[in-house]
Design a protein around this motif. Structure first.
Motif, PDB file in Angstrom:
ATOM      1  N   ALA A  55      -1.172  11.106  -0.354  1.00 33.97           N
ATOM      2  CA  ALA A  55      -1.996   9.902  -0.244  1.00 33.97           C
ATOM      3  C   ALA A  55      -1.807   9.198   1.093  1.00 33.97           C
ATOM      4  O   ALA A  55      -2.708   8.514   1.568  1.00 33.97           O
ATOM      5  CB  ALA A  55      -1.654   8.939  -1.386  1.00 33.97           C
ATOM      6  N   SER A  69       0.836  -1.204   0.000  1.00 32.54           N
ATOM      7  CA  SER A  69       0.000   0.000   0.000  1.00 32.54           C
ATOM      8  C   SER A  69       0.868   1.249   0.000  1.00 32.54           C
ATOM      9  O   SER A  69       0.578   2.234  -0.685  1.00 32.54           O
ATOM     10  CB  SER A  69      -0.921  -0.006   1.220  1.00 32.54           C
ATOM     11  OG  SER A  69      -1.601   1.211   1.345  1.00 32.54           O
ATOM     12  N   SER A 104       1.215   9.838  -4.869  1.00 33.91           N
ATOM     13  CA  SER A 104       1.486  11.170  -4.310  1.00 33.91           C
ATOM     14  C   SER A 104       2.450  11.945  -5.199  1.00 33.91           C
ATOM     15  O   SER A 104       2.244  13.124  -5.482  1.00 33.91           O
ATOM     16  CB  SER A 104       2.066  11.034  -2.901  1.00 33.91           C
ATOM     17  OG  SER A 104       1.140  10.421  -2.031  1.00 33.91           O
ATOM     18  N   PHE A 119      -8.736   7.902  -0.605  1.00 31.64           N
ATOM     19  CA  PHE A 119      -7.755   7.502  -1.616  1.00 31.64           C
ATOM     20  C   PHE A 119      -8.447   6.935  -2.851  1.00 31.64           C
ATOM     21  O   PHE A 119      -8.077   7.238  -3.990  1.00 31.64           O
ATOM     22  CB  PHE A 119      -6.795   6.476  -1.012  1.00 31.64           C
ATOM     23  CG  PHE A 119      -5.704   6.032  -1.938  1.00 31.64           C
ATOM     24  CD1 PHE A 119      -5.613   4.711  -2.352  1.00 31.64           C
ATOM     25  CD2 PHE A 119      -4.759   6.932  -2.398  1.00 31.64           C
ATOM     26  CE1 PHE A 119      -4.609   4.297  -3.213  1.00 31.64           C
ATOM     27  CE2 PHE A 119      -3.741   6.533  -3.246  1.00 31.64           C
ATOM     28  CZ  PHE A 119      -3.677   5.212  -3.660  1.00 31.64           C
ATOM     29  N   ARG A 131       0.750   4.242  -2.723  1.00 34.45           N
ATOM     30  CA  ARG A 131       0.366   5.586  -2.269  1.00 34.45           C
ATOM     31  C   ARG A 131       1.503   6.595  -2.496  1.00 34.45           C
ATOM     32  O   ARG A 131       1.254   7.751  -2.859  1.00 34.45           O
ATOM     33  CB  ARG A 131      -0.024   5.538  -0.793  1.00 34.45           C
ATOM     34  CG  ARG A 131      -1.391   4.898  -0.541  1.00 34.45           C
ATOM     35  CD  ARG A 131      -1.717   4.847   0.939  1.00 34.45           C
ATOM     36  NE  ARG A 131      -3.038   4.273   1.174  1.00 34.45           N
ATOM     37  CZ  ARG A 131      -4.043   4.921   1.741  1.00 34.45           C
ATOM     38  NH1 ARG A 131      -3.911   6.169   2.098  1.00 34.45           N
ATOM     39  NH2 ARG A 131      -5.203   4.313   1.951  1.00 34.45           N
ATOM     40  N   THR A 136      -8.929   5.117   3.337  1.00 37.78           N
ATOM     41  CA  THR A 136      -9.115   4.263   2.168  1.00 37.78           C
ATOM     42  C   THR A 136     -10.147   4.838   1.209  1.00 37.78           C
ATOM     43  O   THR A 136      -9.938   4.876  -0.006  1.00 37.78           O
ATOM     44  CB  THR A 136      -9.550   2.851   2.615  1.00 37.78           C
ATOM     45  OG1 THR A 136      -8.519   2.304   3.436  1.00 37.78           O
ATOM     46  CG2 THR A 136      -9.749   1.933   1.418  1.00 37.78           C
TER      47      THR A 136
END
Length: 293
Positions: free
Chosen positions: A233, A218, A226, A241, A222, A238
């Motif tokens: 992020a 994750s 970003s 996002f 993320r 969740t």
């Protein structure tokens, strides 16, 4: 005599009204099984309420505790004679501080079919992090590990780790010195870095737990999102996002993407045991997202 009789009747009726009024109100008690927890720990929050006779709790209602996730909930009638209901919630918080369980509105139906509601008292829970004394806000993707007790074995292992770290630092220093003498290589773009990091994570997956593996996967996604689209992020929930990223990928995979993100929510809990095929599929979908973004 007549005046005295009227006076007695009026007083009896007044007392009767007060009695009925008192017995028509809800009697509410709330309790927590603990008031101080680590991030992600489950807290049992119980609401016990005595409703007016023949009133029923409305099952079709959504509950929300703002700073807390509701892991599970249950409503039971524990006493028919006194019409007592018990609402049980398993909740968890993913940011630190003294958090407030706000007043909860609970709807019920009176015996005559009319709607009514009651509010629960506020409660406070202190949520702390094992990382240190500093407050860490909005940790959303992984449940904190249990705090280790300081034992001699941990001190011994720490010393060994420090020795190994010094040895590694010497080798790294030599490697950096060698790179300085060589021509400067072309900078690897962020997408290549993310794909390489994902590939290395998958190769070494047997060395980490499922929770840590999914957290790092994750984090890779993320971090790249970003850098690519200039938003933070790592500070998003969740749902936030998903709402942000779905606009940058083909619409036909949005459902698969949303289900994929739900898997990362499951990864916060210790009993999460995905199969090898599930891990491979999620890793491949992460790679697909990196290539599409």
């Amino acid at each position: 005599m007549c005046k005295h009789f009227k006076y007695i009747i009026v007083n009896v009726l007044f007392i009767l009204c007060i009695y009925v009024s008192l017995h028509a109100q809800e009697r509410i008690n709330v309790s927590l099984d603990k008031n101080k927890v680590f991030i992600g720990d489950i807290v049992k929050f119980t609401i016990k309420v005595q409703l007016p006779q023949n009133a029923q709790i409305s099952a079709a209602q959504n509950f929300d505790f703002a700073d807390f996730d509701i892991i599970s909930s249950d409503i039971n009638r524990v006493s028919d004679a006194e019409n007592v209901y018990e609402l049980k919630f398993n909740i968890a918080a993913y940011k630190t501080g003294t958090l407030t369980l706000n007043r909860l509105a609970v709807f019920y139906i009176n015996s005559d079919g009319t709607d009514n509601l009651f509010f629960t008292p506020e409660a406070r829970i202190e949520v702390i992090s094992i990382v240190g004394n500093e407050t860490v806000q909005d940790i959303k993707d992984i449940k904190a590990l249990k705090k280790l007790k300081v034992k001699p074995i941990y001190i011994f292992l720490t010393i060994i780790a420090l020795v190994l770290l010094i040895i590694c630092a010497i080798f790294v220093a030599k490697a950096v010195a060698g790179l300085i003498r060589k021509p400067k290589r072309l900078e690897i773009d962020s997408k290549t870095r993310a794909l390489d990091a994902l590939s290395n994570l998958y190769k070494n997956r047997n060395g980490v737990s499922a929770r840590i593996f999914y957290y790092k996967m994750s984090e890779i996604l993320r971090t790249y999102a970003s850098e690519r689209y200039n938003f933070n992020a790592m500070r998003m929930t969740t749902s936030e996002f998903f709402g942000k990223v779905k606009t940058f990928i083909p619409e036909e995979i949005n459902v698969e993407f949303e289900n994929y993100l739900k898997t990362f929510n499951l990864a916060r809990y210790a009993n999460f045991t995905p199969s090898k095929i599930e891990i491979e599929n999620n890793c491949n979908f992460t790679k697909k997202l990196l290539e599409l973004l």
